[in-house]
Design an enzyme around this catalytic site. Structure first.
Site, PDB file in Angstrom:
ATOM      1  N   SER A  50      23.506  20.254  14.900  1.00 51.45           N
ATOM      2  CA  SER A  50      24.459  20.886  15.575  1.00 51.45           C
ATOM      3  C   SER A  50      24.497  22.493  15.358  1.00 51.45           C
ATOM      4  O   SER A  50      25.066  23.276  15.563  1.00 51.45           O
ATOM      5  CB  SER A  50      26.012  20.364  15.299  1.00 51.45           C
ATOM      6  OG  SER A  50      26.123  20.714  13.905  1.00 51.45           O
ATOM      7  N   ASN A 133      32.849  17.289   5.368  1.00 51.48           N
ATOM      8  CA  ASN A 133      33.983  16.808   6.329  1.00 51.48           C
ATOM      9  C   ASN A 133      35.049  17.780   6.135  1.00 51.48           C
ATOM     10  O   ASN A 133      35.574  18.091   7.162  1.00 51.48           O
ATOM     11  CB  ASN A 133      34.273  15.511   5.965  1.00 51.48           C
ATOM     12  CG  ASN A 133      33.179  14.360   6.091  1.00 51.48           C
ATOM     13  OD1 ASN A 133      32.058  14.876   6.640  1.00 51.48           O
ATOM     14  ND2 ASN A 133      33.369  13.225   5.688  1.00 51.48           N
ATOM     15  N   THR A 178      58.656  25.431  50.858  1.00 56.94           N
ATOM     16  CA  THR A 178      58.410  24.208  50.225  1.00 56.94           C
ATOM     17  C   THR A 178      57.571  23.423  51.261  1.00 56.94           C
ATOM     18  O   THR A 178      57.589  23.576  52.590  1.00 56.94           O
ATOM     19  CB  THR A 178      59.773  23.626  50.140  1.00 56.94           C
ATOM     20  OG1 THR A 178      60.355  23.441  51.281  1.00 56.94           O
ATOM     21  CG2 THR A 178      60.568  24.272  49.420  1.00 56.94           C
ATOM     22  N   SER A 298      31.551  38.527  52.800  1.00 53.03           N
ATOM     23  CA  SER A 298      30.722  37.194  53.388  1.00 53.03           C
ATOM     24  C   SER A 298      29.272  37.871  53.695  1.00 53.03           C
ATOM     25  O   SER A 298      29.071  39.069  54.118  1.00 53.03           O
ATOM     26  CB  SER A 298      31.124  36.761  54.474  1.00 53.03           C
ATOM     27  OG  SER A 298      30.108  35.917  55.264  1.00 53.03           O
ATOM     28  N   ASN A 306      37.321  37.888  50.974  1.00 50.31           N
ATOM     29  CA  ASN A 306      37.511  36.567  50.538  1.00 50.31           C
ATOM     30  C   ASN A 306      38.258  36.554  49.171  1.00 50.31           C
ATOM     31  O   ASN A 306      37.794  37.420  48.089  1.00 50.31           O
ATOM     32  CB  ASN A 306      36.432  35.734  50.654  1.00 50.31           C
ATOM     33  CG  ASN A 306      35.740  35.503  51.863  1.00 50.31           C
ATOM     34  OD1 ASN A 306      36.674  35.326  52.982  1.00 50.31           O
ATOM     35  ND2 ASN A 306      34.630  35.398  52.048  1.00 50.31           N
ATOM     36  N   GLU A 311      39.752  31.926  43.760  1.00 48.27           N
ATOM     37  CA  GLU A 311      39.307  30.561  43.956  1.00 48.27           C
ATOM     38  C   GLU A 311      38.747  30.055  42.624  1.00 48.27           C
ATOM     39  O   GLU A 311      38.591  28.877  42.241  1.00 48.27           O
ATOM     40  CB  GLU A 311      38.243  30.585  45.146  1.00 48.27           C
ATOM     41  CG  GLU A 311      39.101  30.534  46.399  1.00 48.27           C
ATOM     42  CD  GLU A 311      38.256  30.979  47.669  1.00 48.27           C
ATOM     43  OE1 GLU A 311      38.665  31.096  48.800  1.00 48.27           O
ATOM     44  OE2 GLU A 311      36.903  30.980  47.153  1.00 48.27           O
ATOM     45  N   TYR A 338      35.788   9.828   8.579  1.00 44.98           N
ATOM     46  CA  TYR A 338      34.752  10.775   9.465  1.00 44.98           C
ATOM     47  C   TYR A 338      33.731   9.942  10.244  1.00 44.98           C
ATOM     48  O   TYR A 338      33.165   9.028   9.593  1.00 44.98           O
ATOM     49  CB  TYR A 338      34.092  11.882   8.466  1.00 44.98           C
ATOM     50  CG  TYR A 338      33.280  12.677   9.209  1.00 44.98           C
ATOM     51  CD1 TYR A 338      33.714  13.763   9.869  1.00 44.98           C
ATOM     52  CD2 TYR A 338      31.798  12.150   9.395  1.00 44.98           C
ATOM     53  CE1 TYR A 338      32.745  14.692  10.491  1.00 44.98           C
ATOM     54  CE2 TYR A 338      30.986  13.136  10.061  1.00 44.98           C
ATOM     55  CZ  TYR A 338      31.474  14.257  10.752  1.00 44.98           C
ATOM     56  OH  TYR A 338      30.549  14.841  11.482  1.00 44.98           O
ATOM     57  N   GLN A 343      31.345  15.633  15.765  1.00 45.32           N
ATOM     58  CA  GLN A 343      30.623  16.968  15.884  1.00 45.32           C
ATOM     59  C   GLN A 343      30.660  17.317  17.205  1.00 45.32           C
ATOM     60  O   GLN A 343      30.097  18.501  17.740  1.00 45.32           O
ATOM     61  CB  GLN A 343      29.007  16.589  15.296  1.00 45.32           C
ATOM     62  CG  GLN A 343      28.057  17.788  15.433  1.00 45.32           C
ATOM     63  CD  GLN A 343      26.802  17.494  14.336  1.00 45.32           C
ATOM     64  OE1 GLN A 343      27.015  17.519  13.288  1.00 45.32           O
ATOM     65  NE2 GLN A 343      25.631  16.963  15.349  1.00 45.32           N
TER      66      GLN A 343
HETATM   67  N1  ARG Z   1      27.987  18.959  11.464  1.00 46.25           N
HETATM   68  C1  ARG Z   1      29.055  17.897  11.145  1.00 46.25           C
HETATM   69  C2  ARG Z   1      30.037  17.853  12.170  1.00 46.25           C
HETATM   70  O1  ARG Z   1      30.103  19.013  12.677  1.00 46.25           O
HETATM   71  C3  ARG Z   1      29.376  18.186   9.749  1.00 46.25           C
HETATM   72  C4  ARG Z   1      30.032  17.161   8.974  1.00 46.25           C
HETATM   73  C5  ARG Z   1      28.967  16.125   8.710  1.00 46.25           C
HETATM   74  N2  ARG Z   1      29.412  15.097   7.694  1.00 46.25           N
HETATM   75  C6  ARG Z   1      28.822  13.995   7.673  1.00 46.25           C
HETATM   76  N3  ARG Z   1      29.601  13.265   6.852  1.00 46.25           N
HETATM   77  N4  ARG Z   1      27.813  13.672   8.007  1.00 46.25           N
HETATM   78  O2  ARG Z   1      31.088  17.085  12.311  1.00 46.25           O
END
Ligand code: ARG
Length: 513
Positions: A50, A133, A178, A298, A306, A311, A338, A343
């Protein structure tokens, strides 16, 4: 799974050597390298990571790391020298930026690696008495509260702009609808204040969500707490969290603060979509003229102007509702404590809040810069016999049962031909005499009927609390200003809390660097 193993291993080695659970002393062995190797390859490597998404929480993670390290040293879990080295490395990592981080499974791991690269093995003490976590939960809360504050600030500013328009337009009569059919005359101010009330509740929901966002999950570790003597209140104080997320399993697992916030954002987006739709319909009828800055042309039809901005405000509602739906789907059925699914939770909230924050400013800008053509609006307010209810009310006030009055006026309305906006006194009188067996003048005089047929008079008569009559609107304007001031104060107090904490944290860091 690997992370849990490693945590267990560290704790077990502390206990096996008969020491109290302190991380002082030589950890020995290149465990970090082992850990890195474990995550070093495989076809799912980028799938697992991530790191790119985590740019959003890069600054938050540095703050969380700093607060944690300061607490560790204050609690005698890490030595001051080591803490100083780690904190210096964190400053350096911040200066280098997210883009300079080493490859990693996520920002937490990458920053830890970057610290170890600079400090050596003792940098690994940063991760004592915590887990990713509790760390990631703290980062998300830390970042989200900044985003919520920005949204609230934008919202308060937008509401101030709408209020300024309302103040100027208390006498500007317009048709109210209405079923999108002309219903009764109202004013631009009264109509706008209806949105102000909704936006007031939307703001209040965000501010209420803030209270539950701003709790400290750090110290929960993986979910089962830690044998180290951590001070969770201290990290809360250093990070500007108002309280501690108590149960350590809940602290790791909980993401309902994201749900609550995204839900408030989706509700807000829905309010904005309704405002946008009203203005789009008004623009289509020539009842409002948007400023060129908020309109599009347009590419083929030269006469077109417009309401594209509105919109898109309407269209962006889908970003928020998709976010809410994505988030709830992500969280549904996730077991304690967890799972890696989490993620993918944050992104739904980020998408929603980013998109809608922009919408708020654009919607308010479009309304605040628009022109309200008073004469055309007043003429439109006469159309479709929109004053009919006022005439029935007049008869009812003179003692005719409302249902009978309704019947008289309905019959007159049915007799109107397509070119007529409203009946004249004679037509009304004829039907009234028929139904009531008395001449209309026995109940109301001609002047009163003509006043009721006039949209401006019709509005002025509806002076009940919350109604559109200018004096009733004046009360609403005053109450709105009070509500805005109170939301503005709550926002300021939260901002001050956050910035004081940042200063406090920096001061504490300076003790060691
Ligand atoms: N990148 C992970 C998340 O966003 C961090 C936590 C990872 N923890 C684990 N037990 N793999 O959740």
């Amino acid at each position: 799974m690997s992370e849990e193993h490693e945590t267990d291993h560290r704790e077990a080695s502390g206990r096996a050597s008969g020491q109290s659970p302190r991380a002082d002393g030589d950890a020995g062995g290149d465990r970090t390298a082992v850990r890195r190797d474990r995550f070093s390859g495989g076809p799912a490597r980028s799938f697992l990571s991530s790191l790119a998404d985590d740019e959003r929480i890069f600054a938050a993670d540095l703050a969380v790391d700093r607060a944690h390290v300061v607490m560790l040293v204050e609690q005698d879990i890490v030595e001051a020298d080591t803490a100083g080295e780690i904190l210096t490395a964190l400053d350096d990592i911040e200066d280098a930026g997210h883009g300079a981080l080493p490859d990693g499974e996520d920002v937490h791991e990458a920053i830890e690696s970057a610290v170890i690269d600079r400090v050596g093995q003792s940098g690994g003490k940063m991760h004592t008495a915590r887990s990713r976590n509790d760390e990631v939960a703290a980062c998300i809360r830390y970042r989200l509260r900044a985003d919520v504050l920005e949204l609230v600030e934008t919202l308060v500013g937008a509401r101030e702009r709408l209020l300024a328009v309302a103040r100027e337009q208390t006498e500007t009569v317009m048709p109210g609808y209405t079923h999108l059919q002309p219903a009764q005359p109202t004013t631009v101010a009264h109509w706008l204040l209806s949105y102000e009330q909704a936006l007031q509740r939307d703001t209040a929901r965000l501010l209420d969500a803030y209270v539950r966002i701003n709790r400290n999950p750090l110290g929960a570790a993986a979910f089962a707490g830690t044998p180290f003597d951590v001070d969770r209140e201290r990290t809360a104080e250093l990070l500007g969290f108002d309280s501690v997320a108590e149960n350590s399993m809940d602290a790791s697992a909980a993401r309902d603060f994201l749900v609550e916030t995204t839900s408030a954002v989706a509700g807000l987006a829905t309010t904005l979509s309704q405002l946008a739709e009203d203005v789009i319909v008004m623009a289509s009828k020539g009842h409002v003229e948007l400023d060129d800055d908020y309109a599009s042309t347009s590419s083929i039809m030269p006469q077109k102007k417009n309401p594209d901005t509105l919109e898109l405000v309407r269209g962006r509602t889908s970003d928020a509702t998709a976010g809410l739906s994505g988030l709830l789907t992500n969280l549904t059925g996730q077991p304690r404590a967890y799972n890696r699914d989490l993620q993918r939770a944050g992104r739904h909230a980020w998408d929603a809040i980013d998109s809608v924050t922009e919408s708020v400013a654009v919607a308010a800008g479009a309304v605040a810069t628009a022109d309200w053509p008073a004469e055309r609006l007043e003429a439109a307010a006469t159309g479709g016999f929109a004053t009919a209810t006022g005439v029935a009310d007049l008869l009812a006030m003179a003692g005719v049962p409302f249902r009978t009055a309704h019947e008289v006026v309905a019959e007159v309305a049915a007799d109107l031909d397509a070119s007529q906006d409203a009946p004249d006194y004679a037509a009304l009188s004829a039907v009234a005499e028929d139904v009531l067996d008395d001449p209309l003048s026995a109940y109301v005089d001609r002047e009163a009927v003509e006043a009721a047929l006039d949209p401006t008079e019709s509005v002025a008569m509806r002076d009940s609390r919350g109604g559109p009559a200018p004096e009733a609107v004046a009360d609403q304007l005053a109450a709105t200003a009070d509500a805005l001031a109170s939301h503005s104060e709550r926002h300021e107090a939260a901002r001050t809390g956050v910035s004081d904490a940042a200063t406090r944290l920096r001061t504490e860091v300076e003790v060691y660097v």
